[in-house]
Design a protein around this motif. Structure first.
Motif, mmCIF file in Angstrom:
data_model
loop_
_atom_site.group_PDB
_atom_site.id
_atom_site.type_symbol
_atom_site.label_atom_id
_atom_site.label_comp_id
_atom_site.label_asym_id
_atom_site.label_seq_id
_atom_site.Cartn_x
_atom_site.Cartn_y
_atom_site.Cartn_z
ATOM 1 N N SER A 199 0.818 -1.201 0.000
ATOM 2 C CA SER A 199 0.000 0.000 0.000
ATOM 3 C C SER A 199 0.863 1.266 0.000
ATOM 4 C CB SER A 199 -0.898 -0.002 1.242
ATOM 5 O OG SER A 199 -1.659 1.167 1.305
ATOM 6 N N GLY A 200 0.535 2.182 -0.917
ATOM 7 C CA GLY A 200 1.241 3.456 -1.001
ATOM 8 C C GLY A 200 2.497 3.442 -1.853
ATOM 9 N N TRP A 201 2.952 2.270 -2.243
ATOM 10 C CA TRP A 201 4.165 2.126 -3.040
ATOM 11 C C TRP A 201 3.792 1.965 -4.508
ATOM 12 C CZ3 TRP A 201 9.188 2.170 -1.034
ATOM 13 C CH2 TRP A 201 9.254 2.274 0.354
ATOM 14 N N GLU A 202 4.730 2.308 -5.381
ATOM 15 C CA GLU A 202 4.534 2.122 -6.819
ATOM 16 C C GLU A 202 5.719 1.359 -7.380
ATOM 17 O OE1 GLU A 202 3.983 5.864 -8.761
ATOM 18 O OE2 GLU A 202 2.288 6.424 -7.495
ATOM 19 N N LEU A 203 5.455 0.636 -8.441
ATOM 20 C CA LEU A 203 6.505 -0.058 -9.175
ATOM 21 C C LEU A 203 6.986 0.883 -10.266
ATOM 22 C CD1 LEU A 203 7.849 -2.856 -9.150
ATOM 23 C CD2 LEU A 203 6.142 -3.588 -10.813
ATOM 24 N N GLU A 204 8.300 1.120 -10.335
ATOM 25 C CA GLU A 204 8.833 1.962 -11.404
ATOM 26 C C GLU A 204 8.401 1.415 -12.756
ATOM 27 O OE1 GLU A 204 12.997 3.907 -9.809
ATOM 28 O OE2 GLU A 204 13.098 2.111 -11.019
ATOM 29 N N GLU A 205 8.347 2.296 -13.749
ATOM 30 C CA GLU A 205 7.913 1.885 -15.093
ATOM 31 C C GLU A 205 8.664 0.672 -15.605
ATOM 32 O OE1 GLU A 205 7.573 4.699 -18.275
ATOM 33 O OE2 GLU A 205 6.700 6.180 -16.929
ATOM 34 N N ASN A 206 9.954 0.617 -15.346
ATOM 35 C CA ASN A 206 10.754 -0.505 -15.839
ATOM 36 C C ASN A 206 10.644 -1.737 -14.946
ATOM 37 O OD1 ASN A 206 12.281 0.181 -13.601
ATOM 38 N ND2 ASN A 206 14.034 0.902 -14.760
ATOM 39 N N GLY A 207 9.885 -1.624 -13.857
ATOM 40 C CA GLY A 207 9.683 -2.758 -12.958
ATOM 41 C C GLY A 207 10.880 -3.120 -12.107
ATOM 42 N N LYS A 208 11.892 -2.259 -12.073
ATOM 43 C CA LYS A 208 13.137 -2.576 -11.373
ATOM 44 C C LYS A 208 13.146 -2.178 -9.901
ATOM 45 C CE LYS A 208 15.527 -4.085 -14.939
ATOM 46 N NZ LYS A 208 16.092 -5.403 -15.031
ATOM 47 N N ALA A 209 12.167 -1.367 -9.454
ATOM 48 C CA ALA A 209 12.213 -0.900 -8.071
ATOM 49 C C ALA A 209 10.831 -0.483 -7.585
ATOM 50 C CB ALA A 209 13.171 0.280 -7.948
#
Length: 84
Positions: A5-15
């Protein structure tokens, strides 16, 4: 993988990334201190920046080339330490 909750996955999915805002520098630094103690015990250290009342986190497992369960667990713990 479920993003905490509250976090996002970077566009490249790396972080996983998240920003926190507090009323002042002391509160922001307090979170960093609590996270540092946990991260040292877990032997998994976040990337972060701190500017006055804001703390930005970026969680990734460099040796795995991206996000792992360790990052998810750290994100969940950071949420708890932030009182969320």
């Amino acid at each position: 993988m479920e993003v905490p909750s509250g976090w996002e996955l970077e566009e490249n999915g790396k972080a996983l990334v998240r920003s926190f805002r507090f009323k002042d520098f002391s509160e922001a630094f307090g979170l960093l201190s609590r996270v540092a103690l946990y991260a040292e015990k877990a032997d998994h250290h976040p990337e972060f920046t701190n500017v006055w009342n804001r703390v930005d986190f970026r969680l990734t497992s460099h040796d795995a080339g991206g996000v792992t369960d360790r990052d998810v667990k750290l994100a969940e713990q950071i949420n708890r330490l932030a009182g969320l």
